[in-house]
Design a protein around this motif. Structure first.
Motif, PDB file in Angstrom:
ATOM      1  N   LEU A  24       0.930  -1.094   0.337  1.00 36.77           N
ATOM      2  CA  LEU A  24      -0.257  -0.420   0.157  1.00 36.77           C
ATOM      3  C   LEU A  24       0.996   1.124  -0.091  1.00 36.77           C
ATOM      4  O   LEU A  24       1.402   1.544   0.823  1.00 36.77           O
ATOM      5  N   THR A  25       0.999   2.754  -0.894  1.00 38.51           N
ATOM      6  CA  THR A  25       1.781   3.487  -1.187  1.00 38.51           C
ATOM      7  C   THR A  25       0.713   4.534  -0.679  1.00 38.51           C
ATOM      8  O   THR A  25      -0.124   4.459  -1.176  1.00 38.51           O
ATOM      9  N   LEU A  26       0.802   5.252  -0.105  1.00 36.95           N
ATOM     10  CA  LEU A  26       0.913   6.144   0.968  1.00 36.95           C
ATOM     11  C   LEU A  26       1.688   7.133   0.616  1.00 36.95           C
ATOM     12  O   LEU A  26       2.549   7.810   1.559  1.00 36.95           O
ATOM     13  N   THR A  27       1.005   8.500  -0.317  1.00 34.23           N
ATOM     14  CA  THR A  27       2.024   9.829  -0.812  1.00 34.23           C
ATOM     15  C   THR A  27       1.394  10.905  -0.060  1.00 34.23           C
ATOM     16  O   THR A  27       0.024  11.729   0.033  1.00 34.23           O
ATOM     17  N   ILE A  28       1.876  11.414   0.774  1.00 34.84           N
ATOM     18  CA  ILE A  28       1.640  12.498   2.044  1.00 34.84           C
ATOM     19  C   ILE A  28       2.237  13.979   1.467  1.00 34.84           C
ATOM     20  O   ILE A  28       2.960  14.068   1.023  1.00 34.84           O
ATOM     21  N   ALA A  29       1.189  14.921   1.466  1.00 41.13           N
ATOM     22  CA  ALA A  29       1.014  16.050   0.841  1.00 41.13           C
ATOM     23  C   ALA A  29       1.748  16.517   1.678  1.00 41.13           C
ATOM     24  O   ALA A  29       1.949  16.569   3.010  1.00 41.13           O
ATOM     25  N   PRO A  30       2.872  18.017   1.843  1.00 43.03           N
ATOM     26  CA  PRO A  30       3.337  18.695   2.440  1.00 43.03           C
ATOM     27  C   PRO A  30       2.565  19.396   3.193  1.00 43.03           C
ATOM     28  O   PRO A  30       2.861  19.625   4.894  1.00 43.03           O
ATOM     29  N   ALA A  31       1.512  20.256   2.344  1.00 43.00           N
ATOM     30  CA  ALA A  31       0.624  20.625   3.416  1.00 43.00           C
ATOM     31  C   ALA A  31      -0.295  20.139   4.387  1.00 43.00           C
ATOM     32  O   ALA A  31      -0.852  20.225   5.208  1.00 43.00           O
ATOM     33  N   THR A  32      -0.677  18.623   3.935  1.00 42.48           N
ATOM     34  CA  THR A  32      -1.488  18.233   5.043  1.00 42.48           C
ATOM     35  C   THR A  32      -0.200  17.884   6.336  1.00 42.48           C
ATOM     36  O   THR A  32      -1.180  17.742   7.262  1.00 42.48           O
ATOM     37  N   LEU A  33       1.232  17.700   6.274  1.00 44.16           N
ATOM     38  CA  LEU A  33       2.335  17.137   7.505  1.00 44.16           C
ATOM     39  C   LEU A  33       2.225  18.716   7.777  1.00 44.16           C
ATOM     40  O   LEU A  33       1.438  18.951   9.725  1.00 44.16           O
ATOM     41  N   ARG A  34       1.618  20.141   7.781  1.00 48.52           N
ATOM     42  CA  ARG A  34       2.405  21.256   7.833  1.00 48.52           C
ATOM     43  C   ARG A  34       0.964  21.591   8.839  1.00 48.52           C
ATOM     44  O   ARG A  34       0.829  22.091   9.827  1.00 48.52           O
ATOM     45  N   GLY A  62      -1.226  19.887  10.601  1.00 50.30           N
ATOM     46  CA  GLY A  62      -1.315  18.756  11.648  1.00 50.30           C
ATOM     47  C   GLY A  62      -2.615  18.270  11.821  1.00 50.30           C
ATOM     48  O   GLY A  62      -2.987  17.895  10.564  1.00 50.30           O
ATOM     49  N   PRO A  63      -2.300  17.431  12.552  1.00 47.01           N
ATOM     50  CA  PRO A  63      -3.443  15.866  13.369  1.00 47.01           C
ATOM     51  C   PRO A  63      -4.550  16.152  12.684  1.00 47.01           C
ATOM     52  O   PRO A  63      -5.269  14.998  13.057  1.00 47.01           O
ATOM     53  N   ARG A  64      -5.454  17.679  13.261  1.00 48.68           N
ATOM     54  CA  ARG A  64      -6.508  17.488  13.310  1.00 48.68           C
ATOM     55  C   ARG A  64      -7.218  18.243  11.796  1.00 48.68           C
ATOM     56  O   ARG A  64      -9.003  18.378  11.404  1.00 48.68           O
ATOM     57  N   GLY A  65      -6.099  17.941  10.665  1.00 44.48           N
ATOM     58  CA  GLY A  65      -6.631  18.339   9.530  1.00 44.48           C
ATOM     59  C   GLY A  65      -7.187  16.132   8.468  1.00 44.48           C
ATOM     60  O   GLY A  65      -6.608  15.511   8.947  1.00 44.48           O
ATOM     61  N   PRO A  66      -8.504  16.430   7.958  1.00 42.65           N
ATOM     62  CA  PRO A  66      -8.553  14.925   7.334  1.00 42.65           C
ATOM     63  C   PRO A  66      -8.573  14.287   6.987  1.00 42.65           C
ATOM     64  O   PRO A  66      -7.983  13.996   6.495  1.00 42.65           O
ATOM     65  N   ASP A  67      -7.634  14.818   6.312  1.00 35.48           N
ATOM     66  CA  ASP A  67      -6.690  14.296   5.304  1.00 35.48           C
ATOM     67  C   ASP A  67      -5.657  13.432   6.136  1.00 35.48           C
ATOM     68  O   ASP A  67      -5.128  12.519   6.022  1.00 35.48           O
ATOM     69  N   TRP A  68      -4.953  14.048   7.261  1.00 30.27           N
ATOM     70  CA  TRP A  68      -3.801  13.581   8.031  1.00 30.27           C
ATOM     71  C   TRP A  68      -4.903  11.624   8.385  1.00 30.27           C
ATOM     72  O   TRP A  68      -4.185  11.007   9.048  1.00 30.27           O
ATOM     73  N   ARG A  69      -5.928  12.676   9.157  1.00 29.93           N
ATOM     74  CA  ARG A  69      -6.520  11.468  10.114  1.00 29.93           C
ATOM     75  C   ARG A  69      -7.142  10.199   8.601  1.00 29.93           C
ATOM     76  O   ARG A  69      -6.298   8.912   9.468  1.00 29.93           O
TER      77      ARG A  69
END
Length: 413
Positions: free
Chosen positions: A269-279, A281-288
């Motif tokens: 399973l490949t998950l590509t995380i956008a820098p904006a998602t990391l910036r 933080g944990p409250r964002g829907p993409d993060w969760r």
């Protein structure tokens, strides 16, 4: 050579690829950070100083030497083979600390790592036969205006001599005399040319008579020469149940090519995380959503590749923040992964901290500069670390294949 070593490195992958040079030659070697320090014959300490200023990095190295240098008769300052970070300031800090303790000290600087195409000619670092300054690695990140080691060290106020390749190859006697004279006249460092692994072996042989007064400075190539013969009996650990987690935070070309190749693996399973998602933080829907996907796949025994999306505008300072956030995102998976592959020094440290890993016992080398170790955590966890620029497009795939071949433990390791 002396029997107890302290290695000081500016990031985790550097600490590991230096320590494994000793482990593969039969030494008990561990990588550590924080307050605890194993009593192994070789202790490789991650100063985590690449993100600091030069003055801060020098002070941290001096403090680590004072804290962990007691009872260790040999010292190795690991520097990045492409001069990232603050190697000159860190070397100056270590030399000042040694002399403050009443020790004579001469740095022998041999930055070459021939197995990975890093060489030193006329005091300048070359990559695959070309000056380092024309490489993509240098274009993306560099700390100095030149890759001339003598100029870099002189810029930090260090008195430096140069041992050209002809002198290095002119028998151990010529270089040994240069080292003896340099130590006697208060020279701070001797920069040694090296193109072949045998050149590094020559440098080590020349330094043996003065070993107690020398501070060895270089990359894993020099560590291999210092460690001695390769042992045939590398340990093969088992891995816990759960998928294998591969994490790539590096933007280096070798790592990005490895991600592209590995992403074609149907069992992954490949998950590509956008820098904006990391910036964000944990409250964002993409993060969760990304964290939940990684947890679910690993719990089901599926291997997972997590990579930060390439962003050419990301600065080294911003990259350090993204690495920290990536570790935080993956923390819920810490009890589910059966083994780890981590690329990029700051990413490796962030993931280890998030997983509660306090150190790594070095076991084997998968390929040059790519070590396998057993993490010290609530459970033993096989981990492969790799500097971003090391290896080629197939290195990550080979790392994953190696871990997949390990037997799965029926009970917690």
């Amino acid at each position: 050579m002396p029997e107890r070593w302290l290695i000081l490195a500016d990031d985790l992958t550097g600490a590991a690829d230096t320590a494994i040079a000793f482990a593969r030659a039969g030494w008990a070697a561990s990588v550590a950070w924080g307050a605890a320090a194993p009593e192994d014959a070789v202790l490789s300490f991650d100063a985590d100083s690449r993100r600091l200023t030069g003055a801060e990095a020098a002070a941290r190295h001096a403090a680590l030497l004072r804290a962990h240098g007691g009872g260790r008769s040999a010292l190795f300052k690991k520097i990045d083979s492409t001069l990232r970070g603050h190697p000159a300031a860190e070397l100056a800090g270590v030399l000042h600390a040694l002399r403050g303790q009443g020790h004579r000290a001469l740095a022998v600087v041999a930055a070459a790592f021939p197995a990975l195409g890093r060489t030193t000619v006329a005091g300048c670092i070359h990559l695959n036969g070309q000056p380092l300054e024309v490489s993509p690695l240098w274009a993306r990140e560099h700390s100095y205006p030149t890759a001339d080691l003598c100029a870099v060290l002189a810029g930090e106020g260090l008195r430096t001599r140069h041992a050209p390749l002809g002198l290095v190859r002119d028998g151990a006697g010529a270089l040994a005399r240069l080292l003896h004279d340099a130590l006697a006249d208060g020279t701070d460092a001797v920069v040694c040319d090296a193109v072949l692994e045998e050149d590094l072996a020559r440098i080590v042989r020349a330094g043996r008579p003065l070993a107690r007064a020398l501070l060895w400075v270089g990359s894993a190539g020099l560590a291999r020469a210092l460690a001695g013969a390769v042992s045939d009996g590398a340990m093969a650990p088992s891995r816990a149940a759960g998928g294998i987690l591969t994490v790539v935070g590096s933007l280096a070309e070798a790592s990005r090519a490895g991600v592209a190749l590995l992403a074609d693996d149907p069992g992954l399973l490949t998950l590509t995380i956008a820098p904006a998602t990391l910036r964000g933080g944990p409250r964002g829907p993409d993060w969760r959503a990304q964290a939940a996907a990684a947890v679910a796949a690993l719990a089901a025994g599926r291997d997972v590749l997590v990579a930060i999306q390439a962003d050419p505008g990301t600065t080294p300072a911003a990259g350090a923040l993204l690495a920290d956030r990536l570790g935080l995102l993956l923390a819920p998976a810490s009890s589910l992964a059966g083994a780890l592959v981590v690329t990029g020094g700051e990413t490796a440290r962030a993931v280890c901290d998030a997983f509660g890993i306090a150190g790594i016992r070095m076991l084997a080398e998968i390929e040059p500069g790519v070590p396998l170790g057993l993490a010290h955590a609530t459970r033993a966890l096989p981990i492969i670390t790799k500097a971003g620029g090391f290896g080629d497009a197939g290195t990550l795939s080979r790392c994953l294949a190696h871990l997949r071949r390990l037997p799965i433990s029926e009970s917690p390791a």
